[in-house]
Design a protein around this motif. Structure first.
Motif, PDB file in Angstrom:
ATOM      1  N   LEU A  51       0.783  -1.881   0.343  1.00  7.47           N
ATOM      2  CA  LEU A  51      -0.298  -0.164  -0.105  1.00  7.47           C
ATOM      3  C   LEU A  51       0.924   1.129   0.108  1.00  7.47           C
ATOM      4  O   LEU A  51       0.517   2.243   0.182  1.00  7.47           O
ATOM      5  N   VAL A  73      -5.447   6.432  -4.953  1.00  3.46           N
ATOM      6  CA  VAL A  73      -5.741   5.567  -3.257  1.00  3.46           C
ATOM      7  C   VAL A  73      -5.039   4.399  -4.542  1.00  3.46           C
ATOM      8  O   VAL A  73      -5.031   4.288  -5.616  1.00  3.46           O
ATOM      9  N   SER A  76      -5.737  -2.224  -1.706  1.00  2.00           N
ATOM     10  CA  SER A  76      -5.427  -3.964  -1.968  1.00  2.00           C
ATOM     11  C   SER A  76      -6.219  -4.602  -2.365  1.00  2.00           C
ATOM     12  O   SER A  76      -7.491  -5.446  -1.617  1.00  2.00           O
ATOM     13  N   VAL A  83      -6.323   3.036   0.559  1.00  2.00           N
ATOM     14  CA  VAL A  83      -5.629   3.765   0.915  1.00  2.00           C
ATOM     15  C   VAL A  83      -5.653   5.041   0.156  1.00  2.00           C
ATOM     16  O   VAL A  83      -5.096   4.880  -1.323  1.00  2.00           O
ATOM     17  N   ARG A  84      -5.942   6.186   0.532  1.00  2.00           N
ATOM     18  CA  ARG A  84      -5.723   7.415  -0.390  1.00  2.00           C
ATOM     19  C   ARG A  84      -3.868   7.881   0.082  1.00  2.00           C
ATOM     20  O   ARG A  84      -3.716   7.912   1.260  1.00  2.00           O
TER      21      ARG A  84
END
Length: 93
Positions: A51, A73, A76, A83-84
């Motif tokens: 990530l 972004v 996953s 996740v940003r």
């Protein structure tokens, strides 16, 4: 996107081109292959689950077409959440 990434083992991205069209793009295991005139990588996957922005990501965001993009972004593929991530820029405060 995450399901395509898991099945193919490749990065997949939702992008927007300079005409405002949203496209789904697929690359290789460790890189995106962006369509011409891509101005924003809205979201993309990392098949291995990282990530964090990769070196290939940073190179893609250094393209002048994407110089105004401030974040993206990363999704996953195994857990199906995103996740940003801010895009680091040299010379930016």
């Amino acid at each position: 996107m995450s399901e395509i990434s898991v099945v193919s083992g490749n990065e997949v991205a939702l992008v927007r081109d300079k005409f405002g069209t949203r496209l789904l793009a697929q690359g290789g295991p460790n890189e995106l292959i962006l369509p011409p005139n891509t101005v924003r990588v809205i979201a993309h996957t990392h098949p291995q689950g990282s990530l964090r922005l990769s070196g290939a990501d940073l190179k893609a965001f250094s393209n002048p077409l994407r110089q105004n993009q401030r974040s993206t972004v990363i999704i996953s593929p195994r857990e199906d959440f995103g996740v940003r991530i801010p895009i680091p820029r040299s010379g930016r405060p």
